[in-house]
Every structure is written in C-alpha cells, then in structure tokens.
Design a protein around this motif. Structure first.
Motif, PDB file in Angstrom:
ATOM      1  N   ASN A   1     -54.780 -25.079  -8.511  1.00 57.90           N
ATOM      2  CA  ASN A   1     -55.530 -25.264  -7.262  1.00 57.90           C
ATOM      3  C   ASN A   1     -56.949 -25.794  -7.473  1.00 57.90           C
ATOM      4  O   ASN A   1     -57.784 -25.706  -6.572  1.00 57.90           O
ATOM      5  N   GLU A   2     -57.196 -26.373  -8.619  1.00 54.38           N
ATOM      6  CA  GLU A   2     -58.527 -26.948  -8.872  1.00 54.38           C
ATOM      7  C   GLU A   2     -58.723 -28.215  -8.037  1.00 54.38           C
ATOM      8  O   GLU A   2     -57.841 -29.074  -7.977  1.00 54.38           O
ATOM      9  N   PHE A   3     -59.880 -28.329  -7.411  1.00 52.00           N
ATOM     10  CA  PHE A   3     -60.242 -29.512  -6.635  1.00 52.00           C
ATOM     11  C   PHE A   3     -61.365 -30.237  -7.353  1.00 52.00           C
ATOM     12  O   PHE A   3     -62.319 -29.616  -7.835  1.00 52.00           O
ATOM     13  N   THR A   4     -61.245 -31.555  -7.438  1.00 49.55           N
ATOM     14  CA  THR A   4     -62.297 -32.333  -8.080  1.00 49.55           C
ATOM     15  C   THR A   4     -62.337 -33.727  -7.468  1.00 49.55           C
ATOM     16  O   THR A   4     -61.444 -34.122  -6.713  1.00 49.55           O
ATOM     17  N   VAL A   5     -63.382 -34.450  -7.797  1.00 50.51           N
ATOM     18  CA  VAL A   5     -63.523 -35.849  -7.386  1.00 50.51           C
ATOM     19  C   VAL A   5     -63.630 -36.681  -8.657  1.00 50.51           C
ATOM     20  O   VAL A   5     -64.399 -36.337  -9.558  1.00 50.51           O
ATOM     21  N   ALA A   6     -62.859 -37.745  -8.737  1.00 48.25           N
ATOM     22  CA  ALA A   6     -62.804 -38.534  -9.969  1.00 48.25           C
ATOM     23  C   ALA A   6     -62.810 -40.019  -9.647  1.00 48.25           C
ATOM     24  O   ALA A   6     -62.274 -40.449  -8.620  1.00 48.25           O
ATOM     25  N   GLU A   7     -63.406 -40.785 -10.541  1.00 43.67           N
ATOM     26  CA  GLU A   7     -63.367 -42.244 -10.449  1.00 43.67           C
ATOM     27  C   GLU A   7     -62.162 -42.754 -11.222  1.00 43.67           C
ATOM     28  O   GLU A   7     -61.960 -42.405 -12.384  1.00 43.67           O
TER      29      GLU A   7
ATOM     30  N   ALA B   1     -58.657 -49.143  -7.662  1.00 42.97           N
ATOM     31  CA  ALA B   1     -59.768 -48.408  -8.263  1.00 42.97           C
ATOM     32  C   ALA B   1     -60.606 -47.774  -7.164  1.00 42.97           C
ATOM     33  O   ALA B   1     -60.595 -48.216  -6.009  1.00 42.97           O
ATOM     34  N   GLY B   2     -61.334 -46.733  -7.519  1.00 46.10           N
ATOM     35  CA  GLY B   2     -62.227 -46.131  -6.546  1.00 46.10           C
ATOM     36  C   GLY B   2     -62.406 -44.645  -6.767  1.00 46.10           C
ATOM     37  O   GLY B   2     -62.023 -44.092  -7.802  1.00 46.10           O
ATOM     38  N   THR B   3     -62.984 -43.997  -5.778  1.00 44.15           N
ATOM     39  CA  THR B   3     -63.239 -42.556  -5.809  1.00 44.15           C
ATOM     40  C   THR B   3     -62.049 -41.824  -5.205  1.00 44.15           C
ATOM     41  O   THR B   3     -61.631 -42.118  -4.083  1.00 44.15           O
ATOM     42  N   TYR B   4     -61.509 -40.866  -5.934  1.00 48.58           N
ATOM     43  CA  TYR B   4     -60.349 -40.110  -5.485  1.00 48.58           C
ATOM     44  C   TYR B   4     -60.685 -38.622  -5.426  1.00 48.58           C
ATOM     45  O   TYR B   4     -61.297 -38.074  -6.353  1.00 48.58           O
TER      46      TYR B   4
ATOM     47  N   GLU C   1     -53.731 -37.032  -5.317  1.00 44.67           N
ATOM     48  CA  GLU C   1     -55.072 -37.591  -5.156  1.00 44.67           C
ATOM     49  C   GLU C   1     -55.063 -38.611  -4.036  1.00 44.67           C
ATOM     50  O   GLU C   1     -54.071 -39.288  -3.802  1.00 44.67           O
ATOM     51  N   ILE C   2     -56.196 -38.683  -3.340  1.00 47.67           N
ATOM     52  CA  ILE C   2     -56.353 -39.558  -2.186  1.00 47.67           C
ATOM     53  C   ILE C   2     -57.636 -40.359  -2.353  1.00 47.67           C
ATOM     54  O   ILE C   2     -58.689 -39.796  -2.683  1.00 47.67           O
TER      55      ILE C   2
END
Length: 266
Positions: free
Chosen positions: A122-128, A202-205, A260-261
C-alpha cells in the motif's frame, strides 16, 4: 620434433573435445572411423584425422545434422563450404537474436522484482518515468471474462510475432478513469521494447503498490483518491503490472503489483 603417430580413443577425445561415446558412434556410421584398429579391437587415430574431427565438432556447434555432415565430409569443396556456411550464418544470427530477446526478458523480470522488494504494501509514491515502448492489444469489454480476455491478448500478440515471455500489463484510458457512467475498458499490453506498436508516455506518475491476484483489480480507485488528496490531476492512462507473479512466488495470493497513473499538478 618427435610426435606420437597413434592416438588412443581417450587421447583423441581429450584433444578434440569429442566424447568417446560420440567417437564410437561416428565410427559405426562411417563418419569418422579410426585409421587403425589394434588386434585387441582398440581404436587408434592418427594426427591426420584431427582436422576431420575439428571440422565435425565445428559443424555440430553450428547445429548441422549428422547426415548433412556426412554428406559434406564425403565431398567437400570450397563451393560446398561457402554454401554451408552461408546457410548456417542465417541460423546463427536468428539464434543470437533469440538469446538477446531472452536476456532482455530476464532483465525486465529482475528489474521488476527488485522494484517490488524496494516498496512496501500500500505504499504511495510519485515517480518520473521514461517513455516506454509497449505492444498494445485491442480493448475488451469489462463484462467479458477476465481469463478469456487475457488468453485473447496472448493469441493476438502471438499472431503478430510477439515473444509471449515478455511481462504483461493492463491499461485503462484516461477517459475511462474519469467516467463514472460505465465500468472501465481494459487493454492488455506486453513490455516488448523495440517491437512495440504503442508508447507508454514519459512523465510524472502517481504509483501505488500492493498485493492482488488479478491485474485489473489492482487498486486503481484507491490511487485516484490519493491523487486528488495530493493535489494532482489525472493527465493520462493508468497502467497495472505484476512485479511478482508465479515466476517469482509460490501462490497467487503472494502476487505483488503496481498501478500507476500519469498525473500533473492541479
């Protein structure tokens, strides 16, 4: 230089790398008969036969069949050699391509497993993410049986020459994510690299990790809630993948995935 003129089957085997059982077989079929047979029945080879032995070993390494080697050995000419080598070069290049593809698939699975081990339940993160080439299969209605749909995706990809060992994922379009009128429509894809027919941009997910026995029930809706809570907006499609499946774990309940979105700041 004084050199031994006769070589026992053991000595000849050590020099050529051809095991004794194969040498006996080559003798029986007349491909490589020992030049000397002792009174005791022992086989003895001469130095002159080393070239033929190395030729046979080299051709076998190229994947040439015994009968083809026997025909070639009985009447070799420069023209025959060139024709044989040209044919085998095609086989070699195809095998090299197959091995490279297998190596790429293994690397992908290893990278996915390492990612799974780095992130908790259940870890949430933001990744490039970098742009990634994928092979995208046609959509299927959400009401369709999941097993049937996944098998259909394998059949579709296989009919287009895709190696079905590549990791698989499932995509939901941005339009479907933002629509509340109907269940989402899924599209399976394979992480094929250069052989793809579409791009994962590519982008922020925004990314969430967790366990799931089904690729298309990875927690998309929980991720949408977190995206809104973090002040993001949905800016593209959702992608769900198993990072650990039956290749890495024993039971389906241990499957570990990622959804991922593509997002942007609101």
């Amino acid at each position: 230089m004084n050199q031994k003129k006769q070589l026992s089957i053991l000595e000849f085997s050590k020099l050529t790398g051809i095991n004794r059982d194969n040498l006996r077989f080559y003798d029986r079929i007349g491909l490589l008969k020992p030049e000397i047979r002792g009174e005791n029945g022992y086989r003895y080879y001469t130095r002159r036969q080393l070239g033929s032995a190395y030729l046979i070993g080299g051709l076998r390494l190229l994947g040439v069949g015994i009968e083809d080697i026997r025909r070639y050995s009985a009447g070799r000419t420069p023209e025959e050699m060139l024709s044989l080598f040209a044919e085998q070069e095609g086989h070699i290049q195809a095998e090299i391509a197959r091995l490279r593809e297998t190596s790429e698939i293994m690397r992908q699975y290893a990278d996915m497993a390492r990612e799974a081990l780095r992130h908790g339940e259940n870890e949430f993160t933001v990744a490039e993410r970098k742009r990634e080439r994928i092979f995208l299969c046609p959509p299927f209605p959400a009401a369709r049986d999941e097993d049937e749909a996944e098998i259909g995706a394998y059949e579709y990809a296989g009919s287009h020459g895709i190696n079905l060992g590549y990791p698989m994922g499932v995509m939901v379009t941005r339009e479907a994510l933002l629509s509340s009128n109907a269940p989402p429509v899924y599209q399976y894809y394979f992480k094929t690299g250069r052989r793809g027919n579409a791009w994962k941009p590519a982008g922020t997910y925004a990314v969430i990790y967790g366990r799931s026995e089904s690729r298309d029930t990875l927690d998309i809706y929980r991720l949408l809630e977190l995206i809104r809570a973090q002040g993001f907006e949905v800016n593209g499609n959702a992608y769900g993948e198993y990072l650990l499946d039956d290749l890495a774990v024993q039971y389906p309940a241990q499957y570990y995935g990622r959804v991922e979105i593509l997002v942007k700041y609101g």
